[in-house]
Design an enzyme around this catalytic site. Structure first.
Site, PDB file in Angstrom:
ATOM      1  N   HIS A  78       0.851  -1.184   0.081  1.00  0.00           N
ATOM      2  CA  HIS A  78      -0.075  -0.150  -0.060  1.00  0.00           C
ATOM      3  C   HIS A  78       0.772   1.089  -0.133  1.00  0.00           C
ATOM      4  O   HIS A  78       0.743   2.134  -0.611  1.00  0.00           O
ATOM      5  CB  HIS A  78      -1.031  -0.119   1.083  1.00  0.00           C
ATOM      6  N   ASP A  81       2.020   1.941  -3.292  1.00  0.00           N
ATOM      7  CA  ASP A  81       0.916   2.370  -4.146  1.00  0.00           C
ATOM      8  C   ASP A  81       0.945   4.030  -3.781  1.00  0.00           C
ATOM      9  O   ASP A  81       0.798   4.859  -4.725  1.00  0.00           O
ATOM     10  CB  ASP A  81      -0.199   1.853  -3.653  1.00  0.00           C
TER      11      ASP A  81
END
Length: 109
Positions: A78, A81
């Site tokens: 994450h 990202d």
């Protein structure tokens, strides 16, 4: 790197990348109002935040290259990202500024 350190590192990336993306978004708002100096100031701050998270990522990559593997978890994924989104936001804001500057020149004619 133990699991707790991985989470801490991932959250640092998320914080800096998120701040970078937010500053890039604010820069786009300034660009829409043709406040290019303010936009540049915001993009400089966005880049400073980006460089902080990029250094953290580079440290992770260096550790991995030196044989210090870390367990990949969803939070770390994450965070990557967020780093990618921060990069795209800065790039888009810079392109947006170029377009708005061209529009401003056309309107002056």
């Amino acid at each position: 790197m133990d699991n707790e350190q991985i989470y801490e590192t991932a959250f640092k990336i998320i914080v800096h990348a998120g701040e970078s993306r937010s500053l890039s978004s604010e820069a786009m708002d300034a660009i829409e109002n043709c406040k290019f100096d303010k936009a540049n100031e915001l993009l400089d701050k966005a880049n400073q935040e980006f460089l902080q998270c990029h250094k953290i990522q580079t440290d992770l990559l260096t550790a991995e290259a030196n044989g210090e593997s870390s367990e990949v978890n969803i939070i770390l994924v994450h965070s990557q990202d967020h780093l990618t989104m921060a990069t795209m936001a800065m790039d888009n804001a810079k392109r947006y500024m170029n377009v708005y500057k061209k529009l401003e020149k056309l309107e002056e004619k």
